[in-house]
Design a protein around this motif. Structure first.
Motif, short mmCIF file in Angstrom:
data_model
loop_
_atom_site.label_atom_id
_atom_site.label_comp_id
_atom_site.label_asym_id
_atom_site.label_seq_id
_atom_site.Cartn_x
_atom_site.Cartn_y
_atom_site.Cartn_z
N ASN A 9 0.87 -1.18 0.00
CA ASN A 9 0.00 0.00 0.00
C ASN A 9 0.91 1.23 0.00
OD1 ASN A 9 -1.78 2.07 0.40
ND2 ASN A 9 -2.43 1.42 2.45
N LYS A 11 0.18 4.23 -0.20
CA LYS A 11 -0.47 5.38 0.42
C LYS A 11 -0.23 6.61 -0.48
CE LYS A 11 -0.27 3.11 4.88
NZ LYS A 11 -0.07 3.20 6.35
N HIS A 95 -9.68 1.51 5.04
CA HIS A 95 -8.40 1.67 5.75
C HIS A 95 -8.59 2.70 6.86
CE1 HIS A 95 -4.22 2.48 6.65
NE2 HIS A 95 -3.89 1.44 5.92
N GLU A 167 -5.50 -4.80 10.73
CA GLU A 167 -4.50 -3.74 10.91
C GLU A 167 -4.76 -3.03 12.24
OE1 GLU A 167 -4.19 -1.04 7.53
OE2 GLU A 167 -2.64 -2.40 6.90
N ILE A 172 0.16 0.74 12.94
CA ILE A 172 0.32 1.34 11.61
C ILE A 172 1.26 2.53 11.68
CG2 ILE A 172 -0.86 2.54 9.73
CD1 ILE A 172 -3.39 0.93 10.44
N GLY A 173 2.40 2.40 10.97
CA GLY A 173 3.34 3.53 10.90
C GLY A 173 4.11 3.79 12.16
N SER A 212 3.35 -2.17 10.42
CA SER A 212 4.81 -2.20 10.66
C SER A 212 5.45 -3.54 10.33
CB SER A 212 5.10 -1.77 12.10
OG SER A 212 4.72 -0.43 12.31
N GLY A 233 2.92 -1.15 4.24
CA GLY A 233 2.94 0.28 3.95
C GLY A 233 4.35 0.73 3.58
N ARG A 234 5.06 1.30 4.56
CA ARG A 234 6.34 1.92 4.28
C ARG A 234 7.31 1.02 3.51
NH1 ARG A 234 7.24 2.63 10.25
NH2 ARG A 234 5.59 1.07 10.12
O1 G3H Z 1 -1.70 -0.40 4.59
C1 G3H Z 1 -0.66 -0.58 5.23
C2 G3H Z 1 -0.70 -0.42 6.70
O2 G3H Z 1 -1.35 0.78 7.01
C3 G3H Z 1 0.62 -0.58 7.40
O3 G3H Z 1 1.47 0.51 7.12
P1 G3H Z 1 3.00 0.38 7.66
O4 G3H Z 1 3.54 -0.92 7.10
O5 G3H Z 1 3.71 1.59 7.13
O6 G3H Z 1 2.91 0.33 9.18
#
Ligand code: G3H
Length: 250
Positions: A9, A11, A95, A167, A172-173, A212, A233-234
């Motif tokens: 993702n 984002k 999300h 999630e 997240i993040g 994460s 995500g990241r």
């Molecule tokens: O869609 C992905 C999730 O929000 C996880 O994001 P992250 O891997 O940056 O924590």
């Protein structure tokens, strides 16, 4: 046996030059990976670029949202039919970064889930508790409420081929990843909740973990029972990291 699924993702990240490098490197680096389904969900403006580069590869592409309406006077919205015109396979719905920022109700998300399925897209329906809900001991209550918004309107048929992403909002993040046992427990709860109403769908629906995930924790997380993959995500923005996570799911 459910095939593992790893979805990136992006984002609100990327630009044409950076995307080109990332997508080309992923297409080359992952071309031998056949045991896992792989996809990247890119911002709307980059769907054409993703389609151009990823067509005829083993990497699918998707969107991060979809309108709940077929078409009409909904300024700024993008319909499921439009996504299909760009070869989209997956679409993330609900999300937490959207439901929080844009006050998306459970009913709205359920409508998006249904219209995505109606157009042959694979919805990735996000559920997860806040830190306050977990620390207050109401995690399962919170997740059940989110799930029921889909289960009450969709029925087992719509869940078939669908994906649920667990999630935890607090992961997240934040680099505070759920432990493998925490994630497994939540995934098992989700599958049992579905099985209570739709036993068949509970076995086929893929439940992936997001929050994460990185190359260092992916193998242990993705090997747990009831964890059918990851929503990344990241680390999906770095080709080496995302490739490592995809290979960890094999
Ligand atoms: O869609 C992905 C999730 O929000 C996880 O994001 P992250 O891997 O940056 O924590």
């Amino acid at each position: 046996m459910r095939r593992k699924l790893v979805v990136g993702n992006w984002k609100m990240n990327g630009n044409l030059a950076q995307n080109n490098r990332l997508l080309e490197k992923l297409a080359h680096g992952l071309q031998d990976v056949s045991q896992v389904d792989i996809a990247v969900c890119v911002p709307y403006p980059y769907l054409f670029q993703a389609q151009q580069i990823l067509a005829n590869t083993n990497i699918a592409w998707g969107a991060q949202n979809v309108a709940k309406h077929e078409n009409g006077a909904y300024t700024g919205e993008v319909s499921a039919a439009m996504l299909k015109e760009f070869g989209v396979s997956y679409v993330i719905v609900g999300h937490s970064e959207r439901s929080d920022a844009y006050c998306e109700s459970d009913a709205n998300i359920a409508d998006k889930f249904a219209i995505a399925k109606h157009h042959g897209l694979i919805p990735i329906f996000c559920v997860g508790e806040t830190l306050q809900e977990r620390e207050s001991g109401v995690m399962e209550y919170a997740i059940a409420n989110q799930l029921d918004s889909i289960l009450s309107v969709s029925g087992g048929a719509l869940l078939d081929q669908a994906v649920i992403a667990y999630e935890p909002v607090w992961a997240i993040g934040t680099n505070r990843t759920a432990t493998p046992d925490q994630a497994r427990a939540a995934h098992s709860f989700i599958r049992e909740r579905i099985a209570a109403q739709h036993p068949g769908a509970a076995e086929t629906v893929r439940i992936i973990y997001g929050g994460s995930v990185n190359p260092r924790n992916a193998a242990q997380l993705l090997s747990m029972p009831d964890i059918d993959g990851g929503l990344i995500g990241r680390c999906s923005l770095d080709a080496d990291d995302f490739e490592s996570i995809c290979r960890a799911a094999c």
